[in-house]
Design an enzyme around this catalytic site. Structure first.
Site, PDB file in Angstrom:
ATOM      1  N   ASN A  13       0.804  -1.209  -0.022  1.00  0.00           N
ATOM      2  CA  ASN A  13       0.112   0.062  -0.024  1.00  0.00           C
ATOM      3  C   ASN A  13       0.855   1.297   0.028  1.00  0.00           C
ATOM      4  O   ASN A  13       1.512   1.586   1.045  1.00  0.00           O
ATOM      5  CB  ASN A  13      -0.864  -0.176   1.137  1.00  0.00           C
ATOM      6  CG  ASN A  13      -1.861   1.305   1.249  1.00  0.00           C
ATOM      7  OD1 ASN A  13      -1.758   2.109   0.429  1.00  0.00           O
ATOM      8  ND2 ASN A  13      -2.340   1.292   2.390  1.00  0.00           N
ATOM      9  N   TRP A  14       1.032   1.925  -1.273  1.00  0.00           N
ATOM     10  CA  TRP A  14       1.909   2.886  -1.118  1.00  0.00           C
ATOM     11  C   TRP A  14       1.487   4.364  -0.840  1.00  0.00           C
ATOM     12  O   TRP A  14       2.063   5.174  -0.493  1.00  0.00           O
ATOM     13  CB  TRP A  14       2.278   3.271  -2.774  1.00  0.00           C
ATOM     14  CG  TRP A  14       3.327   2.433  -3.363  1.00  0.00           C
ATOM     15  CD1 TRP A  14       3.981   1.389  -2.709  1.00  0.00           C
ATOM     16  CD2 TRP A  14       4.030   2.441  -4.554  1.00  0.00           C
ATOM     17  NE1 TRP A  14       5.060   0.690  -3.400  1.00  0.00           N
ATOM     18  CE2 TRP A  14       4.892   1.352  -4.657  1.00  0.00           C
ATOM     19  CE3 TRP A  14       3.969   3.148  -5.587  1.00  0.00           C
ATOM     20  CZ2 TRP A  14       5.736   1.127  -5.703  1.00  0.00           C
ATOM     21  CZ3 TRP A  14       4.633   3.057  -6.804  1.00  0.00           C
ATOM     22  CH2 TRP A  14       5.798   2.100  -6.844  1.00  0.00           C
ATOM     23  N   LYS A  15       0.066   4.115  -0.270  1.00  0.00           N
ATOM     24  CA  LYS A  15      -0.717   5.333   0.301  1.00  0.00           C
ATOM     25  C   LYS A  15      -0.479   6.712  -0.674  1.00  0.00           C
ATOM     26  O   LYS A  15      -0.505   6.518  -1.935  1.00  0.00           O
ATOM     27  CB  LYS A  15       0.090   5.615   1.721  1.00  0.00           C
ATOM     28  CG  LYS A  15      -0.075   4.296   2.501  1.00  0.00           C
ATOM     29  CD  LYS A  15       0.000   4.502   4.122  1.00  0.00           C
ATOM     30  CE  LYS A  15      -0.229   3.070   4.946  1.00  0.00           C
ATOM     31  NZ  LYS A  15       0.062   3.281   6.034  1.00  0.00           N
ATOM     32  N   HIS A  99      -9.721   1.202   4.839  1.00  0.00           N
ATOM     33  CA  HIS A  99      -8.417   1.388   5.663  1.00  0.00           C
ATOM     34  C   HIS A  99      -8.457   2.369   6.560  1.00  0.00           C
ATOM     35  O   HIS A  99      -9.274   3.221   6.586  1.00  0.00           O
ATOM     36  CB  HIS A  99      -7.182   1.862   4.537  1.00  0.00           C
ATOM     37  CG  HIS A  99      -5.633   2.010   5.091  1.00  0.00           C
ATOM     38  ND1 HIS A  99      -5.305   2.787   5.940  1.00  0.00           N
ATOM     39  CD2 HIS A  99      -4.902   1.081   5.046  1.00  0.00           C
ATOM     40  CE1 HIS A  99      -4.113   2.501   6.397  1.00  0.00           C
ATOM     41  NE2 HIS A  99      -3.804   1.375   5.617  1.00  0.00           N
ATOM     42  N   GLU A 101      -6.957   4.770   7.789  1.00  0.00           N
ATOM     43  CA  GLU A 101      -6.491   6.193   7.304  1.00  0.00           C
ATOM     44  C   GLU A 101      -7.901   6.893   6.871  1.00  0.00           C
ATOM     45  O   GLU A 101      -8.136   7.820   7.153  1.00  0.00           O
ATOM     46  CB  GLU A 101      -5.413   6.371   6.747  1.00  0.00           C
ATOM     47  CG  GLU A 101      -4.191   5.904   7.546  1.00  0.00           C
ATOM     48  CD  GLU A 101      -2.874   5.394   6.764  1.00  0.00           C
ATOM     49  OE1 GLU A 101      -2.891   5.398   5.303  1.00  0.00           O
ATOM     50  OE2 GLU A 101      -1.830   4.885   7.449  1.00  0.00           O
ATOM     51  N   GLU A 171      -5.314  -5.366  10.153  1.00  0.00           N
ATOM     52  CA  GLU A 171      -4.440  -3.988  10.557  1.00  0.00           C
ATOM     53  C   GLU A 171      -4.617  -3.319  11.658  1.00  0.00           C
ATOM     54  O   GLU A 171      -5.420  -2.467  11.946  1.00  0.00           O
ATOM     55  CB  GLU A 171      -4.307  -3.011   9.416  1.00  0.00           C
ATOM     56  CG  GLU A 171      -4.124  -3.691   7.737  1.00  0.00           C
ATOM     57  CD  GLU A 171      -3.407  -2.637   7.162  1.00  0.00           C
ATOM     58  OE1 GLU A 171      -2.464  -2.701   6.551  1.00  0.00           O
ATOM     59  OE2 GLU A 171      -4.139  -1.468   6.949  1.00  0.00           O
ATOM     60  N   GLY A 177       2.603   1.981  10.639  1.00  0.00           N
ATOM     61  CA  GLY A 177       3.372   3.161  10.684  1.00  0.00           C
ATOM     62  C   GLY A 177       4.218   3.541  12.079  1.00  0.00           C
ATOM     63  O   GLY A 177       4.852   4.675  12.036  1.00  0.00           O
ATOM     64  N   SER A 217       3.306  -2.313  10.172  1.00  0.00           N
ATOM     65  CA  SER A 217       4.706  -2.440  10.489  1.00  0.00           C
ATOM     66  C   SER A 217       5.226  -3.990   9.960  1.00  0.00           C
ATOM     67  O   SER A 217       6.473  -4.362  10.751  1.00  0.00           O
ATOM     68  CB  SER A 217       5.157  -2.053  11.862  1.00  0.00           C
ATOM     69  OG  SER A 217       4.827  -0.941  12.292  1.00  0.00           O
ATOM     70  N   GLY A 238       2.898  -1.185   4.383  1.00  0.00           N
ATOM     71  CA  GLY A 238       2.937   0.030   3.784  1.00  0.00           C
ATOM     72  C   GLY A 238       4.352   0.500   3.827  1.00  0.00           C
ATOM     73  O   GLY A 238       4.983   0.603   2.445  1.00  0.00           O
ATOM     74  N   GLY A 239       5.294   1.311   4.580  1.00  0.00           N
ATOM     75  CA  GLY A 239       6.518   1.600   4.536  1.00  0.00           C
ATOM     76  C   GLY A 239       7.443   0.999   3.760  1.00  0.00           C
ATOM     77  O   GLY A 239       8.181   1.459   2.911  1.00  0.00           O
TER      78      GLY A 239
HETATM   79  P1  13P Z   1       3.088   0.134   7.632  1.00  0.00           P
HETATM   80  O1  13P Z   1       3.560  -1.109   6.853  1.00  0.00           O
HETATM   81  O2  13P Z   1       3.622   1.391   7.257  1.00  0.00           O
HETATM   82  O3  13P Z   1       2.937   0.158   9.101  1.00  0.00           O
HETATM   83  O4  13P Z   1       1.475   0.398   6.978  1.00  0.00           O
HETATM   84  C1  13P Z   1       0.518  -0.474   7.238  1.00  0.00           C
HETATM   85  C2  13P Z   1      -0.645  -0.266   6.320  1.00  0.00           C
HETATM   86  O5  13P Z   1      -1.238   0.522   6.569  1.00  0.00           O
HETATM   87  C3  13P Z   1      -0.829  -1.219   5.038  1.00  0.00           C
HETATM   88  O6  13P Z   1      -2.164  -0.730   4.473  1.00  0.00           O
END
Ligand code: 13P
Length: 258
Positions: A13-15, A99, A101, A171, A177, A217, A238-239
Site C-alpha cells: 500500500n503505497w498510500k 483502511h 486512515e 491491520e 506506521g 509495520s 505500507g512503509g
Molecule cells: P506500515 O507497513 O507502514 O505500518 O503500514 C501498514 C498499512 O497501513 C498498510 O495498509
C-alpha cells in the site's frame, strides 16, 4: 499460510507516496531482487492516477495493480470520486477499502466500507477489506468483538460466491506506521478469529478459502515469522513496500513451507 486451501498475497500500500514517473526505476529494482519462483500473488496499490503506469511497469514481474479507494456510487455527479467501473476500465485488479486512515481522516464507517466492497465486486475488482482495533480497544480487551463486528458489517449482503473474490486485511491501528508490529501470536489469534467469524456466516469451505493478510509495520525482518502462522496468508505492507529490496525480501519470505 496455507497454500493448499488459499492464495498467498503480498500487497503493498503505497498510500500517497511515489510518482507515476518513478514507478519504472522502482520496478526495475524490484524485478532484480524478486525470487525466480513465484510463491505468492504480488500486488501494489497506488493512488488511482498511477494505476496505468503500474500496470505498464509491473507486467514484466507479474505485479498486479490495485487502487486504494473507490466511490460507493456507480456514476454521476460526484465530483472528485472514482468509480469501480473506471478502476476496472484502466485495469485495476484490486482495491483497498476501509483502511484505518480513510476511516480516521475521511469519516468512513462500516456501512460505507460494505457499499464500496460491493461496488468493486460488481465490476470484478477484488476488495482488500481492512479491519483492525485501536490501542484503547486492545487494552480494554475489545479486539475480537470489534474486529468481528467490522468483518460482519463489511461482508453484509455479500454471498459465498462473491466472498471468494474478497481479501481481508487485519491491520491493528496501533501497529500502522509505528514500527510496533503485532507479535506473530497476536496477529495469528485475530486472523484465526476473523476466519471463525467468516466460518459462522458462510460455513467451513468458504472460510478455509479466504485469504487473510496481516498489516502493520510488517517488514523484511519480521515477515517470515508472521507468514509462518497458519491463518496469516500474506501481508498488506505500507512503509516497506516503498523500498524495492525490502518488498522483494517480504515476497521471498512466502517461499517457506507453511
Ligand atoms: P506500515 O507497513 O507502514 O505500518 O503500514 C501498514 C498499512 O497501513 C498498510 O495498509
Amino acid at each position: 499460510m496455507n497454500r493448499k486451501y488459499r492464495k498467498t498475497v503480498i500487497a503493498g500500500n503505497w498510500k500517497m507516496n511515489q510518482l507515476a514517473s518513478t514507478i519504472k526505476p522502482f520496478m526495475e529494482e524490484l524485478k532484480a531482487n524478486l525470487p525466480k519462483n513465484k510463491t505468492c500473488d504480488i500486488v501494489l496499490c497506488t493512488p488511482a492516477v498511477m494505476v496505468p503506469a503500474m500496470i505498464k511497469a509491473g507486467k514484466d514481474c507479474k505485479v498486479a495493480a490495485g487502487a486504494q479507494d473507490v466511490s460507493k456510487y456507480e456514476k454521476g455527479a460526484y465530483t472528485g470520486e472514482v468509480s469501480a467501473d473506471q478502476l476496472a476500465d484502466i485495469g485495476a485488479k484490486y482495491c483497498i477499502v476501509g483502511h484505518s486512515e480513510r476511516r480516521q481522516y475521511h469519516g468512513e464507517d462500516d456501512m460505507l466500507v460494505n457499499a464500496k466492497a460491493k461496488a468493486l465486486l460488481a465490476k470484478g475488482i477484488t476488495p482488500i477489506i481492512c479491519v483492525g482495533e485501536s490501542l484503547e480497544q486492545r487494552e480494554m480487551d475489545l479486539t475480537m468483538e470489534y474486529v468481528a463486528y467490522q468483518v460482519k458489517a463489511a461482508l453484509s449482503g455479500i454471498d459465498a460466491a462473491q466472498l471468494r473474490h474478497c481479501i481481508i486485511a487485519y491491520e491493528p491501528i496501533w501497529a500502522i506506521g509505528t514500527g510496533k508490529t503485532a507479535t506473530a501470536e497476536q496477529a495469528q489469534e485475530v486472523c484465526e478469529g476473523i476466519r471463525a467469524v467468516i466460518r459462522k456466516i458462510y460455513g467451513a469451505r468458504p472460510a478455509r478459502a479466504v485469504s487473510i493478510l496481516y498489516g502493520g509495520s510488517m517488514n523484511a525482518k519480521n515477515a517470515a515469522e508472521l507468514l509462518a502462522q497458519p491463518d496469516i496468508d500474506g501481508g498488506l505492507i505500507g512503509g516497506a513496500s516503498l523500498k524495492p529490496v525490502d518488498f522483494a525480501t517480504i515476497v521471498a519470505a512466502t517461499a517457506q513451507e507453511a
